[in-house]
Design a protein around this motif. Structure first.
Motif, short mmCIF file in Angstrom:
data_model
loop_
_atom_site.label_atom_id
_atom_site.label_comp_id
_atom_site.label_asym_id
_atom_site.label_seq_id
_atom_site.Cartn_x
_atom_site.Cartn_y
_atom_site.Cartn_z
N ALA A 4 95.12 16.55 -19.44
CA ALA A 4 96.18 16.62 -20.44
C ALA A 4 97.09 15.41 -20.31
O ALA A 4 97.58 14.86 -21.30
N VAL A 5 97.33 14.99 -19.09
CA VAL A 5 98.08 13.77 -18.79
C VAL A 5 97.14 12.87 -18.01
O VAL A 5 96.41 13.33 -17.15
N THR A 6 97.15 11.57 -18.34
CA THR A 6 96.29 10.65 -17.60
C THR A 6 96.68 10.67 -16.13
O THR A 6 97.85 10.51 -15.78
N ARG A 7 95.71 10.88 -15.28
CA ARG A 7 95.95 10.99 -13.85
C ARG A 7 95.13 9.94 -13.11
O ARG A 7 94.18 9.37 -13.67
N ALA A 8 95.49 9.72 -11.87
CA ALA A 8 94.78 8.73 -11.07
C ALA A 8 94.74 9.17 -9.63
O ALA A 8 95.58 9.96 -9.17
N MET A 9 93.75 8.67 -8.93
CA MET A 9 93.62 8.93 -7.50
C MET A 9 93.39 7.61 -6.80
O MET A 9 92.70 6.72 -7.31
N TYR A 10 94.00 7.44 -5.63
CA TYR A 10 93.74 6.27 -4.80
C TYR A 10 93.74 6.69 -3.34
O TYR A 10 94.13 7.83 -3.00
N LEU A 11 93.28 5.81 -2.49
CA LEU A 11 93.24 6.06 -1.05
C LEU A 11 94.24 5.15 -0.35
O LEU A 11 94.31 3.96 -0.65
N TYR A 90 90.82 5.70 -9.31
CA TYR A 90 89.98 6.52 -10.19
C TYR A 90 90.92 7.10 -11.23
O TYR A 90 91.88 7.80 -10.90
N VAL A 91 90.67 6.79 -12.49
CA VAL A 91 91.57 7.18 -13.57
C VAL A 91 90.83 8.10 -14.52
O VAL A 91 89.69 7.84 -14.90
N VAL A 92 91.48 9.20 -14.92
CA VAL A 92 90.88 10.14 -15.86
C VAL A 92 91.93 10.59 -16.86
O VAL A 92 93.09 10.81 -16.50
N GLY A 93 91.54 10.66 -18.14
CA GLY A 93 92.48 11.07 -19.17
C GLY A 93 91.81 11.33 -20.49
O GLY A 93 90.58 11.18 -20.64
N ASP A 94 92.61 11.74 -21.45
CA ASP A 94 92.11 12.11 -22.76
C ASP A 94 92.12 10.92 -23.71
O ASP A 94 93.09 10.16 -23.76
N ASP A 95 91.04 10.78 -24.46
CA ASP A 95 90.94 9.75 -25.48
C ASP A 95 90.48 10.42 -26.78
O ASP A 95 89.28 10.54 -27.04
N ALA A 96 91.46 10.90 -27.56
CA ALA A 96 91.18 11.55 -28.85
C ALA A 96 90.19 12.70 -28.68
O ALA A 96 89.22 12.83 -29.44
N GLY A 97 90.42 13.54 -27.67
CA GLY A 97 89.58 14.69 -27.44
C GLY A 97 88.42 14.46 -26.50
O GLY A 97 87.72 15.41 -26.13
N ARG A 98 88.22 13.22 -26.10
CA ARG A 98 87.14 12.90 -25.18
C ARG A 98 87.74 12.57 -23.81
O ARG A 98 88.72 11.83 -23.71
#
Length: 239
Positions: A4-11, A90-98
Motif C-alpha cells: 500500500a505504501v512503497t517499502r524498502a529493506m536494507y542490511l 529491495y524496494v516493493v510498491g504499487d504501480d497502478a494496481g501492479r
C-alpha cells in the motif's frame, strides 16, 4: 512486505535487516551496509560480476557487469561522492494496481547531503517497454522520497581509460600524502605539461614522480582535461 505504501529493506554493516516505508529509510546507514543481493556467478554466464576496491569506501563494492564496473571507476573518482553502496535496497510498491519489486544497482551519498540512486543499463535495454516501465516507476518513487534518480548508460572510452590510469596511484599505502604534496608544490601557478612536471619531480622523487602526479590528479589536488588521452603533453594545473 505490504505494498500500500512503497517499502524498502536494507542490511546494516552488521548484517541486520531493516525494513520500513521508503520515506523512512536511512540512506547513511544503508550506504554503509551490506548488499541485499549478491550478483550470481556461474560458468558460461554472459556478464562479468566481481569486486571493485573503492577508495571512497575503503572497501570492496560488488558489481554485476563491466558496465557497472565502468560506473564504479567514475563514481570512485568523483570528489562529490562520499558514499557508494551496491545492491543497496529491495524496494516493493504499487504501480497502478501492479506490485513492482526492484533492486536498484547503486546508492550514492553526496558531499552536500544529496542521495542519488543509480541504475546502470545498456542503451539497447531501454528500448524494451517492460524495462522502461520498471525504471520509470523507480524514478517516480525515488523522487517522491526526495532522492535523485539516474539511469547511467556509459561514458566516453577515453575518459574511462584516463581514470583507470590515474587509479593506479589511488592507494595511500603506495603513494602517501607527502608524495602528493611534492607533486602539488612542483606544479607552477600557471600549470605545466605532464612530461615537464614529471621531469622536474624526478630530481627529488626518482622512480615515484609519475605516481605522485597521478595520485594528485586522482585526489583532485591537481587537474587536467580527461576527455583526451593522457600523455606527456597533457596540461596539468592546480585544481
Amino acid at each position: 512486505m505490504g505494498t500500500a505504501v512503497t517499502r524498502a529493506m536494507y542490511l546494516t554493516a552488521d548484517g541486520l535487516e531493516r525494513e520500513a516505508p521508503l520515506a523512512g529509510i536511512d540512506a547513511l546507514e544503508a550506504v554503509q551496509g551490506a548488499p541485499v543481493r549478491i550478483p550470481p556467478s556461474y560458468a558460461g554466464q554472459s556478464n562479468y560480476p566481481g569486486l571493485f576496491w573503492s577508495s571512497t569506501m575503503r572497501a570492496h563494492v560488488v558489481y554485476e557487469s563491466r558496465l557497472e564496473l565502468s560506473w564504479l571507476w567514475l563514481a570512485d573518482f568523483d570528489p562529490d561522492v562520499v558514499g557508494i553502496a551496491a545492491q543497496p535496497l529491495y524496494v516493493v510498491g504499487d504501480d497502478a494496481g501492479r506490485t513492482r519489486t526492484r533492486y536498484p544497482d547503486f546508492l550514492c551519498v553526496m558531499a552536500d547531503g544529496r542521495v542519488v540512486v543509480v541504475d546502470v543499463k545498456p542503451e539497447e535495454m531501454l528500448k524494451k517497454p517492460a524495462v522502461r516501465e520498471s525504471l520509470d516507476w523507480t524514478a517516480r518513487v525515488m523522487q517522491e522520497r526526495g532522492w535523485e534518480y539516474l539511469v547511467w548508460m556509459g561514458a566516453p572510452r577515453t575518459t574511462l581509460r584516463n581514470v583507470r590510469l590515474l587509479a593506479a596511484a589511488r592507494r595511500s599505502a603506495l603513494v602517501g600524502p607527502s608524495l602528493i604534496e611534492a607533486a602539488v608544490e612542483a606544479c607552477p601557478p600557471g600549470g605545466a605539461a605532464l612530461g615537464h612536471l614529471e621531469q622536474e619531480l624526478r630530481r627529488s622523487l626518482p622512480g615515484a614522480a609519475r605516481s605522485a602526479i597521478f595520485a594528485a590528479l586522482w585526489w583532485h589536488r591537481l587537474g587536467c582535461d580527461l576527455s583526451t588521452p593522457l600523455d606527456s603533453r597533457t596540461w596539468v594545473t592546480h585544481a
